[in-house]
Design a protein around this motif. Structure first.
Motif, mmCIF file in Angstrom:
data_model
loop_
_atom_site.group_PDB
_atom_site.id
_atom_site.type_symbol
_atom_site.label_atom_id
_atom_site.label_comp_id
_atom_site.label_asym_id
_atom_site.label_seq_id
_atom_site.Cartn_x
_atom_site.Cartn_y
_atom_site.Cartn_z
ATOM 1 N N THR A 18 1.083 5.729 1.403
ATOM 2 C CA THR A 18 -0.034 5.942 0.477
ATOM 3 C C THR A 18 -0.846 4.663 0.232
ATOM 4 O OG1 THR A 18 1.517 5.621 -1.367
ATOM 5 C CG2 THR A 18 1.039 7.884 -0.693
ATOM 6 N N ARG A 19 -0.244 3.485 0.407
ATOM 7 C CA ARG A 19 -0.994 2.241 0.211
ATOM 8 C C ARG A 19 -1.925 1.941 1.388
ATOM 9 N NH1 ARG A 19 3.569 -2.053 -1.395
ATOM 10 N NH2 ARG A 19 4.737 -0.806 0.118
ATOM 11 N N PHE A 20 -1.816 2.754 2.440
ATOM 12 C CA PHE A 20 -2.610 2.546 3.644
ATOM 13 C C PHE A 20 -3.316 3.853 3.984
ATOM 14 C CE2 PHE A 20 -2.000 -0.347 7.616
ATOM 15 C CZ PHE A 20 -3.376 -0.490 7.719
ATOM 16 N N LYS A 21 -3.816 4.514 2.942
ATOM 17 C CA LYS A 21 -4.280 5.889 3.083
ATOM 18 C C LYS A 21 -5.421 6.048 4.076
ATOM 19 C CE LYS A 21 -5.051 9.977 0.244
ATOM 20 N NZ LYS A 21 -5.196 10.515 -1.126
ATOM 21 N N GLU A 22 -6.239 5.002 4.220
ATOM 22 C CA GLU A 22 -7.361 5.112 5.160
ATOM 23 C C GLU A 22 -6.889 5.268 6.599
ATOM 24 O OE1 GLU A 22 -6.726 0.601 4.649
ATOM 25 O OE2 GLU A 22 -6.512 2.438 3.471
ATOM 26 N N GLN A 23 -5.627 4.889 6.865
ATOM 27 C CA GLN A 23 -5.077 4.989 8.209
ATOM 28 C C GLN A 23 -4.079 6.127 8.354
ATOM 29 O OE1 GLN A 23 -5.506 3.128 11.078
ATOM 30 N NE2 GLN A 23 -7.101 1.798 10.258
ATOM 31 N N THR A 24 -3.620 6.703 7.239
ATOM 32 C CA THR A 24 -2.505 7.658 7.311
ATOM 33 C C THR A 24 -2.879 9.088 6.923
ATOM 34 O OG1 THR A 24 -1.804 7.004 5.073
ATOM 35 C CG2 THR A 24 -0.759 5.876 6.933
ATOM 36 N N GLU A 25 -4.146 9.387 6.861
ATOM 37 C CA GLU A 25 -4.553 10.752 6.554
ATOM 38 C C GLU A 25 -4.087 11.736 7.630
ATOM 39 O OE1 GLU A 25 -5.904 12.247 4.100
ATOM 40 O OE2 GLU A 25 -6.756 10.700 2.814
ATOM 41 N N LYS A 27 2.508 6.442 9.133
ATOM 42 C CA LYS A 27 2.283 4.995 9.210
ATOM 43 C C LYS A 27 2.848 4.351 10.481
ATOM 44 C CE LYS A 27 2.733 0.944 6.201
ATOM 45 N NZ LYS A 27 3.395 0.454 4.962
ATOM 46 N N THR A 67 -1.146 -3.119 4.498
ATOM 47 C CA THR A 67 -2.584 -3.046 4.262
ATOM 48 C C THR A 67 -3.344 -3.268 5.562
ATOM 49 O OG1 THR A 67 -2.824 -5.418 3.857
ATOM 50 C CG2 THR A 67 -2.242 -4.050 1.958
ATOM 51 N N TYR A 68 -4.639 -3.016 5.507
ATOM 52 C CA TYR A 68 -5.488 -3.265 6.676
ATOM 53 C C TYR A 68 -5.483 -4.750 7.034
ATOM 54 C CZ TYR A 68 -9.495 -3.204 9.806
ATOM 55 O OH TYR A 68 -10.319 -3.355 10.896
#
Length: 257
Positions: free
Chosen positions: A12-19, A23, A236-237
């Protein structure tokens, strides 16, 4: 020896990549970070993997079902029912067991649910989002030398901020992004005896890092293998960019193959 990798969280902390993907399938230099982790273990001869799946489990399952075809060139003969001929089979000779451990399960529950796949030997365990250059042979030797149930790799990651060493208002020294100097943190890269499974409950709420490891420490059954070298999680990104730069710049400490 089995290597268990926790791959089921939602990131969830990397949501832009894990939709759309879990991860561990986020790519570093064109390959999932999971592939980098497995390649690192395999470089030490540990190539029998048990993957604890959950969120978007089908993405990881499909990746390994198609692994050979995705890794090279092939010919499909549609006139013979789709017969597949691989022209350059992948060098990896990994054995990969994919186990769906539940979308909502925490890390302890995931470990408990793959217990039937671990045999009777010691086993290794790590997370699906971190890379390091710890000597895995030395880690295993240390684990077997102390005779306790568990070993955790302790690391001191680089700080995200510059450190000011002061004397009153005077700055004695400024250190840009130094290693953490106060204590050690859990870097993953565990080794456990089979008795570890007795400490984890088959309950979605069971978190490995809470009751099981806390109780293991209270019972004097946990030792730390200190690692002073490279370690980097991918939360994170910015972390992803750091790993990308290390790989493309030819300075990826985890690249042992």
């Amino acid at each position: 020896m089995k290597v268990v990798i926790l791959c089921g969280g939602k990131g969830t902390r990397f949501k832009e990549q894990t939709e759309l993907r879990p991860k561990p399938m986020i790519e570093v230099a064109g390959r999932p970070i999971l592939w980098h982790i497995m390649s690192y273990y395999a470089s030490f001869g540990f190539d029998d993997f048990v993957l604890c799946l959950g969120y978007r489990a089908e993405v990881i399952k499909r990746y390994f079902l198609d692994f050979a075809a995705l890794s090279g060139d092939f010919t499909v003969d549609l006139g013979q029912g789709g017969k597949l001929t691989l022209h350059n089979p992948p060098e990896a000779r990994w054995r990969v067991t994919c186990v769906d451990t539940g979308e909502e399960a925490m890390t302890g529950a995931r470990l408990r649910r793959v217990g039937r796949h671990l045999g009777d030997d010691d086993f290794m365990l790590t997370y699906g989002d971190g890379l390091c250059n710890v000597d895995l042979k030395a880690l295993l030797a240390f684990h077997r030398s102390h005779g306790k149930i568990g070993t955790v790799t302790g690391v001191r990651p680089q700080s995200r901020f510059g450190e000011l060493l002061t004397d009153g208002e005077r700055v004695d020294r400024f250190s840009e992004k130094p290693a953490v100097t106060e204590g050690w943190i859990n870097g993953g890269f565990f080794v456990f005896r089979q008795a570890m499974l007795e400490y984890v409950r088959d309950d979605d709420a069971c978190t490995l890092e809470r009751e099981p490891l806390e109780q293991l420490a209270a019972d004097d059954q946990l030792r730390v293998h200190r690692h002073e070298g490279f370690w980097q999680c991918m939360d994170t990104y910015r972390d992803l960019q750091l790993l990308e730069r290390a790989w493309t710049g030819g300075a990826a400490p985890w690249r042992k193959w």
